[in-house]
Design a protein around this motif. Structure first.
Motif, PDB file in Angstrom:
ATOM      1  N   ARG A 159       0.833  -1.205   0.000  1.00  0.00           N
ATOM      2  CA  ARG A 159       0.000   0.000   0.000  1.00  0.00           C
ATOM      3  C   ARG A 159       0.867   1.254   0.000  1.00  0.00           C
ATOM      4  N   TYR A 160       2.013   1.197   0.666  1.00  0.00           N
ATOM      5  CA  TYR A 160       2.925   2.350   0.642  1.00  0.00           C
ATOM      6  C   TYR A 160       3.605   2.484  -0.718  1.00  0.00           C
ATOM      7  N   ALA A 161       3.915   1.362  -1.354  1.00  0.00           N
ATOM      8  CA  ALA A 161       4.463   1.429  -2.716  1.00  0.00           C
ATOM      9  C   ALA A 161       3.438   2.060  -3.654  1.00  0.00           C
ATOM     10  N   ARG A 162       2.185   1.681  -3.483  1.00  0.00           N
ATOM     11  CA  ARG A 162       1.105   2.271  -4.274  1.00  0.00           C
ATOM     12  C   ARG A 162       0.972   3.765  -3.975  1.00  0.00           C
ATOM     13  N   LEU A 163       1.106   4.115  -2.702  1.00  0.00           N
ATOM     14  CA  LEU A 163       0.974   5.512  -2.296  1.00  0.00           C
ATOM     15  C   LEU A 163       2.043   6.392  -2.942  1.00  0.00           C
ATOM     16  N   ILE A 164       3.252   5.853  -3.092  1.00  0.00           N
ATOM     17  CA  ILE A 164       4.328   6.612  -3.739  1.00  0.00           C
ATOM     18  C   ILE A 164       3.947   6.927  -5.179  1.00  0.00           C
ATOM     19  N   GLU A 165       3.475   5.926  -5.914  1.00  0.00           N
ATOM     20  CA  GLU A 165       3.070   6.165  -7.301  1.00  0.00           C
ATOM     21  C   GLU A 165       1.929   7.179  -7.365  1.00  0.00           C
ATOM     22  N   TYR A 166       0.953   6.985  -6.524  1.00  0.00           N
ATOM     23  CA  TYR A 166      -0.248   7.826  -6.488  1.00  0.00           C
ATOM     24  C   TYR A 166       0.125   9.290  -6.245  1.00  0.00           C
ATOM     25  N   THR A 167       0.942   9.517  -5.220  1.00  0.00           N
ATOM     26  CA  THR A 167       1.319  10.876  -4.854  1.00  0.00           C
ATOM     27  C   THR A 167       2.240  11.490  -5.899  1.00  0.00           C
ATOM     28  N   THR A 168       3.100  10.685  -6.490  1.00  0.00           N
ATOM     29  CA  THR A 168       3.996  11.184  -7.541  1.00  0.00           C
ATOM     30  C   THR A 168       3.205  11.750  -8.707  1.00  0.00           C
ATOM     31  N   ILE A 169       2.152  11.053  -9.120  1.00  0.00           N
ATOM     32  CA  ILE A 169       1.318  11.546 -10.221  1.00  0.00           C
ATOM     33  C   ILE A 169       0.656  12.869  -9.837  1.00  0.00           C
ATOM     34  N   ILE A 170       0.123  12.935  -8.623  1.00  0.00           N
ATOM     35  CA  ILE A 170      -0.530  14.164  -8.166  1.00  0.00           C
ATOM     36  C   ILE A 170       0.442  15.339  -8.212  1.00  0.00           C
ATOM     37  N   MET A 171       1.624  15.151  -7.659  1.00  0.00           N
ATOM     38  CA  MET A 171       2.572  16.259  -7.557  1.00  0.00           C
ATOM     39  C   MET A 171       3.122  16.664  -8.922  1.00  0.00           C
ATOM     40  N   ARG A 172       3.297  15.704  -9.835  1.00  0.00           N
ATOM     41  CA  ARG A 172       3.754  16.051 -11.186  1.00  0.00           C
ATOM     42  C   ARG A 172       2.682  16.849 -11.922  1.00  0.00           C
ATOM     43  N   LEU A 173       1.432  16.483 -11.744  1.00  0.00           N
ATOM     44  CA  LEU A 173       0.346  17.238 -12.359  1.00  0.00           C
ATOM     45  C   LEU A 173       0.301  18.663 -11.801  1.00  0.00           C
ATOM     46  N   LEU A 174       0.453  18.789 -10.492  1.00  0.00           N
ATOM     47  CA  LEU A 174       0.378  20.107  -9.867  1.00  0.00           C
ATOM     48  C   LEU A 174       1.565  20.985 -10.251  1.00  0.00           C
ATOM     49  N   ALA A 175       2.705  20.371 -10.535  1.00  0.00           N
ATOM     50  CA  ALA A 175       3.901  21.131 -10.894  1.00  0.00           C
ATOM     51  C   ALA A 175       3.768  21.803 -12.254  1.00  0.00           C
ATOM     52  N   GLY A 176       2.839  21.334 -13.083  1.00  0.00           N
ATOM     53  CA  GLY A 176       2.617  21.947 -14.385  1.00  0.00           C
ATOM     54  C   GLY A 176       3.688  21.563 -15.393  1.00  0.00           C
ATOM     55  N   GLY A 177       3.760  22.311 -16.469  1.00  0.00           N
ATOM     56  CA  GLY A 177       4.720  21.994 -17.520  1.00  0.00           C
ATOM     57  C   GLY A 177       4.148  21.008 -18.511  1.00  0.00           C
ATOM     58  N   ALA A 178       4.990  20.091 -18.966  1.00  0.00           N
ATOM     59  CA  ALA A 178       4.581  19.130 -19.986  1.00  0.00           C
ATOM     60  C   ALA A 178       3.516  18.177 -19.442  1.00  0.00           C
ATOM     61  N   PRO A 179       2.643  17.659 -20.302  1.00  0.00           N
ATOM     62  CA  PRO A 179       1.680  16.649 -19.863  1.00  0.00           C
ATOM     63  C   PRO A 179       2.391  15.465 -19.202  1.00  0.00           C
ATOM     64  N   VAL A 180       1.727  14.853 -18.245  1.00  0.00           N
ATOM     65  CA  VAL A 180       2.342  13.801 -17.439  1.00  0.00           C
ATOM     66  C   VAL A 180       2.063  12.423 -18.037  1.00  0.00           C
ATOM     67  N   THR A 181       3.133  11.684 -18.257  1.00  0.00           N
ATOM     68  CA  THR A 181       3.035  10.263 -18.608  1.00  0.00           C
ATOM     69  C   THR A 181       3.734   9.475 -17.509  1.00  0.00           C
ATOM     70  N   PHE A 182       3.059   8.472 -17.000  1.00  0.00           N
ATOM     71  CA  PHE A 182       3.608   7.695 -15.887  1.00  0.00           C
ATOM     72  C   PHE A 182       3.176   6.246 -16.050  1.00  0.00           C
TER      73      PHE A 182
END
Length: 338
Positions: A128-151
């Motif tokens: 669940r923590y491994a999943r949480l890392i992926e989940y939060t990484t996507i959120i923060m990359r989206l919030l950071a803006g810039g290029a569209p996010v592919t993950f």
């Protein structure tokens, strides 16, 4: 005498909103607004908004807090099983657009087994923590803006995903993660997040979590000018309750949260120690307490500061006066001793 400290540290203090499951429906909204305003007036940076199967939606409650305060920041508990990471990012940027206010994110990896099983989530604890890392990484990359996010990860995949409206850089949220287990500490490190734990007695706390940049604790405080008065207030607020003790025992059995087991296994601190577990043991709250005079609480809290903790999430405040007493003790803890 209080232990000497090097330059005066700064801390972020959060209070906690009342759970809807513990307040009558006809007064809940009024109580939430009241506590949010007390918290802001006392000097809290934000307020924790719960997220579990038995309580109201924290995002909706956050709207209320933002509408009824001027500076208080919701610390929103986010359970990945409830929603896609894009939806979380969209909520955050929408709040920023509407209110110009920053949010904090309390990333929740687990919870009570019964809640997770009801949602058909059988993912093991560390995964669940491994999943949480992926989940939060996507959120923060989206919030950071810039290029569209592919993950592309084990649990989540997105392709050329872009967030609109963009989030102003000044409103980027800080992330909190439970730091009680090895998996939680690893997640906090990976996400550059604040690792939050339910602390042991101050004398037993060590500078923890290794390379984690920021450390925090979840803690209740009852402080007064006079030690005896503080203990009278604490015992009146949290009387021993056999039914509550049985409920706590059952809750421990159905939870796989490491912090829950760690607190349950701790023996009650010695007599006269400010560290107090009775509220937790009697299922009145979910964290340990410090109880005593301003100076006693300051001495004990200073030991947490010396161990590196710079964020504190307080328990639900019963009154504005109680918060003022708490901040008096915290202020003394942060004063260097010459």
């Amino acid at each position: 005498m209080r232990e000497a400290m090097a330059p005066e540290p700064s801390i972020e203090v959060f209070s906690t909103c009342p759970p809807s499951s513990g307040v009558p429906q006809d007064v809940y909204l009024e109580r939430l607004v009241e506590i949010a305003r007390w918290s802001e007036d006392a000097g809290c940076r934000g307020i924790l908004m719960f997220s579990d199967n038995s309580n109201l939606d924290p995002w909706m409650l956050s709207h209320v807090v933002l509408q009824q305060t001027n500076t208080l920041c919701p610390l929103v508990a986010i359970q990945p099983i409830y929603m896609h990471p894009y939806w979380v990012a969209k909520q955050i940027t929408s709040f920023a657009y509407l209110y110009g206010r920053r949010l904090y994110l309390n990333m929740v990896a687990g919870g009570f087994k019964n809640d997770l099983e009801a949602l058909n989530d059988t993912t093991p604890h560390d995964q669940r923590y491994a999943r949480l890392i992926e989940y939060t990484t996507i959120i923060m990359r989206l919030l950071a803006g810039g290029a569209p996010v592919t993950f592309e990860g084990e649990f989540y995949r997105v392709s050329k995903l872009k967030l609109t409206p963009p989030l102003p850089e000044t409103l980027m949220p800080d992330v909190f993660v439970s730091g009680s287990s090895d998996a939680g500490v690893a997640a906090a490190k990976a996400l550059d997040a604040t690792a939050i734990k339910y602390p042991k007695p101050p004398r037993e706390e060590e500078p923890a979590a290794g390379d984690v940049a920021r450390l925090g604790i979840r803690l209740g405080i009852v402080a007064r000018q006079d030690e005896a008065e503080a203990w009278d207030v604490a015992r009146a607020r949290f009387p021993e309750d056999r039914k509550g003790q049985l409920t706590r025992h059952l809750a421990t059995k159905v939870s796989d949260s490491l912090w829950h087991k760690q607190l349950s296994e701790l023996e009650e601190a010695r007599e006269k120690s400010p560290y107090w577990l009775v509220p937790f043991q009697n299922y009145k709250t979910m964290c340990p307490y410090l109880v005593g005079s301003y100076e006693q609480v300051a001495v004990e809290f200073a030991r947490y500061l010396n161990a590196g903790y710079r964020t504190v999430i307080l328990d639900i405040p019963p009154s504005a006066e109680d918060l003022r007493h708490t901040f008096t003790a915290l202020g003394r803890a942060m004063q260097p001793v010459l």
